[in-house]
Design an enzyme around this catalytic site. Structure first.
Site, PDB file in Angstrom:
ATOM      1  N   ASN A 214      28.087   2.800  12.265  1.00 17.41           N
ATOM      2  CA  ASN A 214      26.921   3.688  12.280  1.00 17.41           C
ATOM      3  C   ASN A 214      25.667   2.879  11.985  1.00 17.41           C
ATOM      4  O   ASN A 214      25.737   1.675  11.739  1.00 17.41           O
ATOM      5  CB  ASN A 214      27.112   4.857  11.308  1.00 17.41           C
ATOM      6  CG  ASN A 214      27.263   4.379   9.879  1.00 17.41           C
ATOM      7  OD1 ASN A 214      26.365   3.775   9.314  1.00 17.41           O
ATOM      8  ND2 ASN A 214      28.438   4.635   9.297  1.00 17.41           N
ATOM      9  N   ASP A 283      33.268   9.423   8.778  1.00 13.37           N
ATOM     10  CA  ASP A 283      34.025  10.649   8.531  1.00 13.37           C
ATOM     11  C   ASP A 283      35.327  10.658   9.327  1.00 13.37           C
ATOM     12  O   ASP A 283      36.262  11.356   8.988  1.00 13.37           O
ATOM     13  CB  ASP A 283      33.190  11.873   8.902  1.00 13.37           C
ATOM     14  CG  ASP A 283      32.073  12.104   7.896  1.00 13.37           C
ATOM     15  OD1 ASP A 283      32.295  11.801   6.704  1.00 13.37           O
ATOM     16  OD2 ASP A 283      30.985  12.563   8.295  1.00 13.37           O
ATOM     17  N   LYS A 293      43.667  -6.232  22.426  1.00 16.30           N
ATOM     18  CA  LYS A 293      42.405  -5.753  22.986  1.00 16.30           C
ATOM     19  C   LYS A 293      42.670  -4.757  24.134  1.00 16.30           C
ATOM     20  O   LYS A 293      43.463  -5.058  25.031  1.00 16.30           O
ATOM     21  CB  LYS A 293      41.601  -6.943  23.502  1.00 16.30           C
ATOM     22  CG  LYS A 293      40.234  -6.557  23.971  1.00 16.30           C
ATOM     23  CD  LYS A 293      39.480  -7.764  24.495  1.00 16.30           C
ATOM     24  CE  LYS A 293      38.229  -7.301  25.189  1.00 16.30           C
ATOM     25  NZ  LYS A 293      37.768  -8.234  26.179  1.00 16.30           N
ATOM     26  N   PHE A 326      24.109  10.641  -1.591  1.00 17.34           N
ATOM     27  CA  PHE A 326      23.010  10.586  -0.623  1.00 17.34           C
ATOM     28  C   PHE A 326      23.406  11.438   0.569  1.00 17.34           C
ATOM     29  O   PHE A 326      24.594  11.540   0.894  1.00 17.34           O
ATOM     30  CB  PHE A 326      22.761   9.142  -0.164  1.00 17.34           C
ATOM     31  CG  PHE A 326      21.746   8.435  -1.002  1.00 17.34           C
ATOM     32  CD1 PHE A 326      22.003   8.146  -2.329  1.00 17.34           C
ATOM     33  CD2 PHE A 326      20.515   8.069  -0.453  1.00 17.34           C
ATOM     34  CE1 PHE A 326      21.057   7.499  -3.110  1.00 17.34           C
ATOM     35  CE2 PHE A 326      19.564   7.414  -1.221  1.00 17.34           C
ATOM     36  CZ  PHE A 326      19.825   7.137  -2.547  1.00 17.34           C
ATOM     37  N   LYS A 340      26.251  20.091  -0.038  1.00 13.48           N
ATOM     38  CA  LYS A 340      27.011  18.899  -0.443  1.00 13.48           C
ATOM     39  C   LYS A 340      26.968  18.697  -1.955  1.00 13.48           C
ATOM     40  O   LYS A 340      27.955  18.269  -2.557  1.00 13.48           O
ATOM     41  CB  LYS A 340      26.435  17.650   0.243  1.00 13.48           C
ATOM     42  CG  LYS A 340      26.802  17.592   1.714  1.00 13.48           C
ATOM     43  CD  LYS A 340      26.199  16.412   2.431  1.00 13.48           C
ATOM     44  CE  LYS A 340      26.341  16.620   3.938  1.00 13.48           C
ATOM     45  NZ  LYS A 340      25.617  15.630   4.716  1.00 13.48           N
ATOM     46  N   LYS A 344      30.592  18.662  -3.557  1.00 16.40           N
ATOM     47  CA  LYS A 344      31.071  17.388  -4.094  1.00 16.40           C
ATOM     48  C   LYS A 344      30.851  17.293  -5.605  1.00 16.40           C
ATOM     49  O   LYS A 344      31.006  16.224  -6.184  1.00 16.40           O
ATOM     50  CB  LYS A 344      30.381  16.229  -3.366  1.00 16.40           C
ATOM     51  CG  LYS A 344      30.593  16.283  -1.835  1.00 16.40           C
ATOM     52  CD  LYS A 344      30.128  15.042  -1.119  1.00 16.40           C
ATOM     53  CE  LYS A 344      30.154  15.244   0.389  1.00 16.40           C
ATOM     54  NZ  LYS A 344      30.561  14.059   1.147  1.00 16.40           N
TER      55      LYS A 344
HETATM   56  N1  CTP Z   1      30.763  10.270   1.477  1.00 18.98           N
HETATM   57  C1  CTP Z   1      31.920   9.758   0.947  1.00 18.98           C
HETATM   58  N2  CTP Z   1      33.058   9.677   1.706  1.00 18.98           N
HETATM   59  C2  CTP Z   1      33.063  10.100   2.982  1.00 18.98           C
HETATM   60  C3  CTP Z   1      31.876  10.654   3.540  1.00 18.98           C
HETATM   61  C4  CTP Z   1      30.747  10.719   2.760  1.00 18.98           C
HETATM   62  O1  CTP Z   1      31.919   9.366  -0.222  1.00 18.98           O
HETATM   63  N3  CTP Z   1      34.189  10.012   3.699  1.00 18.98           N
HETATM   64  C5  CTP Z   1      29.559  10.337   0.619  1.00 18.98           C
HETATM   65  C6  CTP Z   1      28.416   9.476   1.098  1.00 18.98           C
HETATM   66  O2  CTP Z   1      28.467   8.193   0.507  1.00 18.98           O
HETATM   67  C7  CTP Z   1      27.198  10.247   0.612  1.00 18.98           C
HETATM   68  C8  CTP Z   1      27.659  11.693   0.643  1.00 18.98           C
HETATM   69  O3  CTP Z   1      29.091  11.658   0.646  1.00 18.98           O
HETATM   70  O4  CTP Z   1      26.831   9.946  -0.709  1.00 18.98           O
HETATM   71  C9  CTP Z   1      27.153  12.490   1.801  1.00 18.98           C
HETATM   72  O5  CTP Z   1      27.482  11.862   3.001  1.00 18.98           O
HETATM   73  P1  CTP Z   1      27.320  12.602   4.376  1.00 18.98           P
HETATM   74  O6  CTP Z   1      27.897  11.778   5.464  1.00 18.98           O
HETATM   75  O7  CTP Z   1      25.899  13.075   4.499  1.00 18.98           O
HETATM   76  O8  CTP Z   1      28.224  13.899   4.068  1.00 18.98           O
HETATM   77  P2  CTP Z   1      29.503  14.491   4.699  1.00 18.98           P
HETATM   78  O9  CTP Z   1      30.263  15.165   3.588  1.00 18.98           O
HETATM   79  O10 CTP Z   1      30.237  13.479   5.486  1.00 18.98           O
HETATM   80  O11 CTP Z   1      28.868  15.657   5.595  1.00 18.98           O
HETATM   81  P3  CTP Z   1      28.462  15.687   7.145  1.00 18.98           P
HETATM   82  O12 CTP Z   1      28.810  14.322   7.729  1.00 18.98           O
HETATM   83  O13 CTP Z   1      29.259  16.779   7.682  1.00 18.98           O
HETATM   84  O14 CTP Z   1      26.989  15.955   7.150  1.00 18.98           O
END
Ligand code: CTP
Length: 408
Positions: A214, A283, A293, A326, A340, A344
């Site tokens: 990403n 995610d 490959k 974040f 969130k 969380k």
């Molecule tokens: N985070 C994490 N582990 C994951 C995904 C996210 O610890 N597998 C943490 C990130 O480091 C960040 C927070 O969760 O501090 C929010 O991340 P974000 O990607 O915005 O949240 P998601 O829960 O993945 O929600 P979405 O992608 O659906 O917006």
């Protein structure tokens, strides 16, 4: 308090007042290394400060003329040594000229070089003629410095040395000394804390040469790690692949995948008192990693599976740690982030709108909102280093609030 600062004295009538400021700081246990610009020496002799501090006054980047002709290595790298050992840089009085040089990054003498080389907090006490003070050029330079986190001790109004009346007179010695002491105390806000920071993207392998990644650059997380260290904390930085160099003394753990980041966080979280998760964790990851490959052939489907939500998992396992998440959002920014925060079980979530150009991903600047259960704090757009310091100041306040709640 055993602290060391550098005091930059620049050329103005008020230069003599720096002697009294030096004495007052020393009375409070602060060691002062005086640095004088060439024009300051027209107003006060270095000997005055050398006698007061009992140490050599720095008057230039190089060994003085007439001294031995071989290059003086010790002197040439002295600004780096001073930059690293000081806990604050004070400039009093600061002329319009030195303020302009700081703002533009000009480094043509010891003091301006020291300003660029140090990561210590900077306090500037300007003194100049009222028209120079009010000039848009000076005001713009001051705005730039403030935005970078430089503390400006506003000049007083009154009779000026030039005979005019107005703003521009060096602030009272007490105001300058108080600003330095507050800065030094603030500089230790996270002493005794261990801050675990996660940063950067993760990479989820598809085959030996490809991955899902990403746009995270890691800049925000590295800025947090650096600022936490400056505020006196021990820092563990767990980072996905970035192009950045980890700051000085942090304990660095490099990882690639979400799963590796999860293991690293689980292994180290008990050492931490504060956990800040800036990482952009994948995610989803490919369900199967192909060993060889993948060759080009018509259409292909990639089956993905969800990764573990590290933050949600550690929130359940945590002892007393303060936990900050974040969130990068592109729509319903505050609403999504609030979700969130609850889901969380975080103490706070820092949210940025990544749909806005020029801030957020891969940028050096950011504009964020800090959300807690009952607060919503909008921080103005600023360099990530400034945002990092503001976030950590906020975390320090949370920590103090919690400590006093436990004590009562
Ligand atoms: N985070 C994490 N582990 C994951 C995904 C996210 O610890 N597998 C943490 C990130 O480091 C960040 C927070 O969760 O501090 C929010 O991340 P974000 O990607 O915005 O949240 P998601 O829960 O993945 O929600 P979405 O992608 O659906 O917006």
């Amino acid at each position: 308090m055993d602290m060391k600062i550098a005091l930059g004295v620049t050329g103005g009538i008020a230069a003599y007042k720096a002697a009294e400021v030096t004495r007052m700081l020393q009375d409070l246990g602060v060691q002062v290394q005086v640095v004088m610009t060439r024009s300051a020496q027209e107003f006060v002799r270095p000997l005055t400060f050398a006698s007061l501090t009992g140490r050599k006054v720095i008057t230039g980047l190089f060994a003085p003329e007439g001294a031995e002709s071989t290059p003086n290595v010790e002197s040439a790298i002295e600004h780096i040594a001073v930059a690293q050992e000081i806990e604050a840089l004070l400039v009093a009085p600061a002329t319009a000229d030195v303020i302009a040089k700081f703002a533009q990054g000009v480094a043509d003498d010891f003091l301006t070089t020291l300003y660029l080389a140090t990561k210590a907090p900077v306090v500037v006490a300007p003194a100049m003629n009222v028209n120079m003070w009010e000039h848009p050029a000076t005001q713009e330079n001051l705005r730039i410095l403030r935005e970078r986190g430089v503390r400006i001790v506003e000049p007083d109004s009154g009779y000026l040395a030039c005979g005019m009346i107005g703003a521009g007179r060096l602030a009272a010695n007490e105001s300058i000394v108080n600003a330095v002491m507050e800065t030094l105390e603030g500089a230790r806000d996270l002493a005794g804390e261990t801050v675990l920071v996660t940063a950067g993207p993760t990479r989820e392998p598809i085959d030996p040469v490809r991955f899902i990644g990403n746009r995270s650059s890691g800049k925000m997380g590295y800025a947090i790690a650096e600022a936490a260290q400056r505020l006196g904390a021990r820092v563990i930085l767990i980072s996905g692949p970035t192009a950045l160099t980890p700051p000085g003394k942090v304990e660095f753990v490099g990882v690639e995948t979400a799963e590796q980041m999860r293991s690293a966080v689980l292994a180290r979280m008990d050492e931490a008192t504060i956990i800040i998760k800036t990482a952009a964790v994948a995610d989803y990851r490919p369900k199967q990693v192909v060993v060889q490959k993948i060759k080009r052939k018509g259409e292909m489907n990639l089956e993905l599976e969800a990764t573990m939500d590290i933050l949600a998992e550690i929130a359940k396992k945590r002892a007393q740690q303060i936990m900050i998440g974040f969130a990068a959002e592109t729509e319903n920014v505050v609403e999504n982030a609030r979700g969130k925060l609850d889901r969380k079980s975080l103490d706070a979530i820092v949210v940025n709108d990544v749909s806005q150009p020029g801030i957020g991903f891969d940028s050096d600047r950011n504009k964020v909102t800090v959300l807690t259960r009952d607060e919503q704090i909008e921080l103005a757009e600023a360099p990530k280093s400034t945002i990092a310091r503001q976030i950590l100041k906020f975390v320090a306040t949370l920590k103090h609030k919690r400590a006093s709640a436990v004590a009562n």
